[in-house]
Design a protein around this motif. Structure first.
Motif, PDB file in Angstrom:
ATOM      1  N   LEU A  54       0.826  -1.200   0.000  1.00 45.88           N
ATOM      2  CA  LEU A  54       0.000   0.000   0.000  1.00 45.88           C
ATOM      3  C   LEU A  54       0.860   1.249   0.000  1.00 45.88           C
ATOM      4  N   LEU A  55       1.899   1.269   0.824  1.00 48.64           N
ATOM      5  CA  LEU A  55       2.790   2.434   0.884  1.00 48.64           C
ATOM      6  C   LEU A  55       3.512   2.660  -0.436  1.00 48.64           C
ATOM      7  N   ASN A  56       3.993   1.587  -1.035  1.00 50.94           N
ATOM      8  CA  ASN A  56       4.824   1.715  -2.230  1.00 50.94           C
ATOM      9  C   ASN A  56       4.024   1.863  -3.506  1.00 50.94           C
ATOM     10  N   TYR A  57       2.948   1.095  -3.620  1.00 50.19           N
ATOM     11  CA  TYR A  57       2.271   0.993  -4.910  1.00 50.19           C
ATOM     12  C   TYR A  57       0.779   1.332  -4.870  1.00 50.19           C
ATOM     13  N   GLY A  58       0.236   1.629  -3.685  1.00 48.86           N
ATOM     14  CA  GLY A  58      -1.144   2.057  -3.608  1.00 48.86           C
ATOM     15  C   GLY A  58      -2.176   0.958  -3.764  1.00 48.86           C
ATOM     16  N   PHE A  59      -1.838  -0.294  -3.438  1.00 50.83           N
ATOM     17  CA  PHE A  59      -2.832  -1.361  -3.516  1.00 50.83           C
ATOM     18  C   PHE A  59      -2.578  -2.415  -2.448  1.00 50.83           C
ATOM     19  N   VAL A  60      -3.556  -3.289  -2.265  1.00 50.31           N
ATOM     20  CA  VAL A  60      -3.483  -4.388  -1.308  1.00 50.31           C
ATOM     21  C   VAL A  60      -3.803  -5.679  -2.055  1.00 50.31           C
ATOM     22  N   ASP A  61      -3.030  -6.722  -1.783  1.00 51.70           N
ATOM     23  CA  ASP A  61      -3.219  -8.020  -2.425  1.00 51.70           C
ATOM     24  C   ASP A  61      -3.934  -8.953  -1.451  1.00 51.70           C
ATOM     25  N   GLU A  62      -5.191  -9.260  -1.734  1.00 50.90           N
ATOM     26  CA  GLU A  62      -5.995 -10.095  -0.844  1.00 50.90           C
ATOM     27  C   GLU A  62      -5.419 -11.494  -0.676  1.00 50.90           C
ATOM     28  N   ASN A  63      -4.670 -11.972  -1.660  1.00 53.00           N
ATOM     29  CA  ASN A  63      -4.121 -13.338  -1.622  1.00 53.00           C
ATOM     30  C   ASN A  63      -2.614 -13.344  -1.413  1.00 53.00           C
ATOM     31  N   GLU A  68     -16.184  -5.997   5.977  1.00 55.24           N
ATOM     32  CA  GLU A  68     -16.639  -6.863   4.888  1.00 55.24           C
ATOM     33  C   GLU A  68     -17.905  -6.316   4.237  1.00 55.24           C
ATOM     34  N   ALA A  69     -18.794  -5.742   5.028  1.00 50.29           N
ATOM     35  CA  ALA A  69     -20.010  -5.143   4.469  1.00 50.29           C
ATOM     36  C   ALA A  69     -19.662  -3.908   3.646  1.00 50.29           C
ATOM     37  N   LEU A  70     -18.708  -3.126   4.124  1.00 55.16           N
ATOM     38  CA  LEU A  70     -18.315  -1.906   3.423  1.00 55.16           C
ATOM     39  C   LEU A  70     -17.715  -2.220   2.060  1.00 55.16           C
ATOM     40  N   LEU A  71     -16.977  -3.299   1.961  1.00 56.26           N
ATOM     41  CA  LEU A  71     -16.308  -3.654   0.706  1.00 56.26           C
ATOM     42  C   LEU A  71     -17.278  -4.154  -0.366  1.00 56.26           C
ATOM     43  N   THR A  72     -18.509  -4.406  -0.001  1.00 56.23           N
ATOM     44  CA  THR A  72     -19.506  -4.800  -1.001  1.00 56.23           C
ATOM     45  C   THR A  72     -20.064  -3.601  -1.753  1.00 56.23           C
ATOM     46  N   ASP A  73     -19.728  -2.396  -1.288  1.00 56.44           N
ATOM     47  CA  ASP A  73     -20.202  -1.162  -1.926  1.00 56.44           C
ATOM     48  C   ASP A  73     -19.303  -0.843  -3.115  1.00 56.44           C
ATOM     49  N   PHE A  74     -19.810  -0.999  -4.326  1.00 57.03           N
ATOM     50  CA  PHE A  74     -19.006  -0.794  -5.518  1.00 57.03           C
ATOM     51  C   PHE A  74     -18.709   0.687  -5.788  1.00 57.03           C
ATOM     52  N   THR A  75     -19.414   1.575  -5.089  1.00 58.45           N
ATOM     53  CA  THR A  75     -19.164   3.008  -5.255  1.00 58.45           C
ATOM     54  C   THR A  75     -18.204   3.544  -4.216  1.00 58.45           C
ATOM     55  N   LEU A  76     -17.627   2.666  -3.394  1.00 62.02           N
ATOM     56  CA  LEU A  76     -16.721   3.089  -2.330  1.00 62.02           C
ATOM     57  C   LEU A  76     -15.511   3.798  -2.905  1.00 62.02           C
ATOM     58  N   ASP A  77     -15.114   4.906  -2.276  1.00 62.14           N
ATOM     59  CA  ASP A  77     -13.926   5.639  -2.705  1.00 62.14           C
ATOM     60  C   ASP A  77     -12.730   4.694  -2.759  1.00 62.14           C
ATOM     61  N   PRO A  78     -11.933   4.715  -3.848  1.00 62.10           N
ATOM     62  CA  PRO A  78     -10.821   3.764  -3.986  1.00 62.10           C
ATOM     63  C   PRO A  78      -9.823   3.801  -2.826  1.00 62.10           C
ATOM     64  N   LYS A  79      -9.532   4.977  -2.298  1.00 68.29           N
ATOM     65  CA  LYS A  79      -8.604   5.047  -1.159  1.00 68.29           C
ATOM     66  C   LYS A  79      -9.229   4.405   0.071  1.00 68.29           C
ATOM     67  N   LYS A  80     -10.505   4.681   0.281  1.00 70.34           N
ATOM     68  CA  LYS A  80     -11.214   4.047   1.394  1.00 70.34           C
ATOM     69  C   LYS A  80     -11.236   2.535   1.202  1.00 70.34           C
ATOM     70  N   ARG A  81     -11.387   2.086  -0.043  1.00 71.20           N
ATOM     71  CA  ARG A  81     -11.440   0.658  -0.323  1.00 71.20           C
ATOM     72  C   ARG A  81     -10.123  -0.034   0.021  1.00 71.20           C
ATOM     73  N   VAL A  82      -8.990   0.503  -0.470  1.00 67.98           N
ATOM     74  CA  VAL A  82      -7.713  -0.172  -0.198  1.00 67.98           C
ATOM     75  C   VAL A  82      -7.374  -0.106   1.287  1.00 67.98           C
ATOM     76  N   ALA A  83      -7.736   1.013   1.953  1.00 71.96           N
ATOM     77  CA  ALA A  83      -7.502   1.109   3.390  1.00 71.96           C
ATOM     78  C   ALA A  83      -8.331   0.077   4.141  1.00 71.96           C
ATOM     79  N   THR A  84      -9.581  -0.078   3.753  1.00 71.33           N
ATOM     80  CA  THR A  84     -10.459  -1.059   4.397  1.00 71.33           C
ATOM     81  C   THR A  84      -9.966  -2.478   4.142  1.00 71.33           C
ATOM     82  N   GLN A  85      -9.480  -2.743   2.922  1.00 69.59           N
ATOM     83  CA  GLN A  85      -8.905  -4.060   2.633  1.00 69.59           C
ATOM     84  C   GLN A  85      -7.731  -4.355   3.560  1.00 69.59           C
ATOM     85  N   LEU A  86      -6.864  -3.358   3.755  1.00 76.10           N
ATOM     86  CA  LEU A  86      -5.705  -3.553   4.634  1.00 76.10           C
ATOM     87  C   LEU A  86      -6.149  -3.820   6.066  1.00 76.10           C
TER      88      LEU A  86
END
Length: 487
Positions: free
Chosen positions: A311-320, A430-448
């Motif tokens: 997340l710090l380096n590349y701005g994403f989270v790998d679920e697997n 987990e409920a929040l991540l089902t929202d497809f309109t979620l802000d991308p930054k909020k999404r990756v933060a929530t995934q982390l």
């Protein structure tokens, strides 16, 4: 003589060839307070802003005239954006390759589309996608013009990344006169965004950083290494470095961190990929590990990085991500009268007075079991028992019912407290991540946060299982005036 003063005297006395990239004279202003750490130390919440001398009016690596998200950017045509980087590389020795630059839209219309490296033709596993000559690769050896000085700098624990960031800022000030201008412009264009188009949290607003509340990712200490540039410019440059730096293997110390055109973040990351940028004779090459169709995005492996680093380096989270982990820091109590004896016993068993335990996904029970002997040591209070531990060649210390209950209770309370430190529960995430309109930054933060909570919850469950396995649950925990400290 310290490295900075020696560096200053050596570089300032060396002639500079105007036809080649300049060595970094401004490195002599690097503060030794910016030391190298195991994680590229960056702060989000408590950044200490020093008095700064304005050296440039731009917040990004390349001065521009168009405003994007409040920052200046140079206006160039789409054709020039695509052709410029590769054309510059080919005109400076880059041989024919099997990749092209393509783009995908950004989630934020204020930001330009994301560039990425794609196959220009069908590829098979084992094909060389591209081979970048060393003349187009930025390393400390090249920046400083002298491998001895570069290694002196690194062995004195000044941050390689800070030096590379300062070099980019120095070259950025030269504008189109800089040899590296096309490369710097591409890095500036990417703005530290990974292939999911989300910027590194280093560039998030204070409100956006609240998405990470509860995570240790938000707590890195940081200090700016020079007063020669404004804070915002250095931060932009540092993010660019983190997003594109490649850690080369089997090379000299001065070449281990490299900035490679067409490397990350233009290459996508995949945790199950085996392809890496590798140093070969006179170049850095990428051999693909899987077949590609023309137009497919090329993926690489950037090392065993946890999701917090991705997340710090590349701005994403790998679920697997099989390399995902959290850290538990345990330390012996320095107020303990037997602190020195316990420190010696810990070292004899391969542990430190301040010990970091890594908890990997799927191995939480093993991690808890690894912590137990260390924590038990902190509960030894009787001097004669301590002497028995010192003379013993077996387990660190004997296990009694009341000590074991106290140790497990401390661990249980610790994991519970960490989980309580998050503003949301795992179920809410987990409920929040089902929202497809979620802000991308909020999404990756929530995934982390969700993945961190899963690790912590698994550790808590493993600890509670051990408590339930105790032969007598009625035994009260032993008092522990000098119990180890868990962070």
């Amino acid at each position: 003589m310290d490295a900075v003063h020696l560096l200053n005297s050596c570089i300032s006395s060396s002639p500079i060839n105007p036809s080649s990239p300049r060595p970094l004279a401004v490195v002599s202003r690097v503060s030794s307070s910016f030391i190298k750490t195991s994680s590229y130390s960056i702060a989000f919440c408590s950044i200490r802003r020093r008095r700064l001398c304005l050296a440039s009016g731009a917040d990004t690596l390349v001065v521009g005239s168009r405003k994007e998200d409040g920052r200046s950017h140079e206006v160039v045509s789409k054709k020039e954006e695509f052709e410029d980087l590769k054309a510059w590389m080919h005109s400076n020795g880059f041989p024919p390759c099997k990749v092209i630059l393509k783009e995908r839209p950004s989630h934020d219309k204020k930001h330009r589309p994301i560039h990425y490296v794609a196959a220009s033709e069908d590829l098979q596993a084992g094909d060389v996608a591209f081979c970048v000559p060393n003349s187009l690769v930025v390393t400390l050896e090249r920046v400083l013009g002298n491998e001895t000085i570069a290694e002196l700098l690194t062995t004195n624990k000044l941050s390689e990344l800070a030096c590379l960031a300062l070099y980019l800022m120095y070259e950025k000030k030269q504008g189109k006169k800089s040899f590296w201008y096309p490369f710097i412009r591409e890095l500036d264009r990417q703005r530290g965004r990974g292939q999911l188009a989300v910027e590194s949290p280093l560039l998030w607003s204070e409100a956006e950083l609240d998405y990470l509340t509860g995570s240790a990712t938000k707590q890195y200490p940081y200090d700016i290494p020079t007063e020669a540039f404004p804070f915002e410019i250095f931060k932009q440059a540092f993010v660019a470095i983190q997003s594109c730096v490649v850690h080369l293997q089997k090379v000299s110390l001065a070449r281990r961190f490299a900035l490679v055109p067409l490397g990350p973040p233009l290459l996508a990351y995949k945790s199950d990929c085996k392809a890496m940028l590798e140093a070969v004779e006179g170049a850095i090459q990428l051999v693909v590990d899987r077949p590609y169709k023309a137009g497919d995005s090329i993926v690489v492996w950037c090392g065993p990085q946890p999701n917090s680093r991705l997340l710090l380096n590349y701005g994403f989270v790998d679920e697997n991500n099989p390399y995902d982990r959290i850290m538990v820091e345990a330390s012996l109590n320095t107020e303990d009268p037997q602190y020195q004896e316990k420190r010696i016993v810990a070292q004899r068993h391969g542990k430190l007075a301040v010990q970091v335990f890594h908890v990997y996904a799927g191995k939480e029970k093993e991690a808890v079991s690894d912590m137990l002997p260390y924590i038990r040591l902190g509960y030894v209070s009787d001097p004669s028992e301590m002497q028995s531990v010192i003379s013993s060649q077996g387990p660190i210390c004997p296990v009694s019912p009341c000590v074991e209950r106290a140790v497990l209770n401390q661990l249980s309370d610790y994991f519970t407290a960490r989980l309580d430190g998050y503003p949301t529960t795992l179920h809410e995430d987990e409920a929040l991540l089902t929202d497809f309109t979620l802000d991308p930054k909020k999404r990756v933060a929530t995934q982390l946060l969700r993945l961190e909570k899963k690790l912590l919850n698994a550790c808590l469950q493993a600890t509670l299982e051990l408590i339930n396995q105790l032969p007598d649950l009625s035994v009260s925990p032993c008092p522990a005036p000098y119990a180890p400290i868990l962070k």
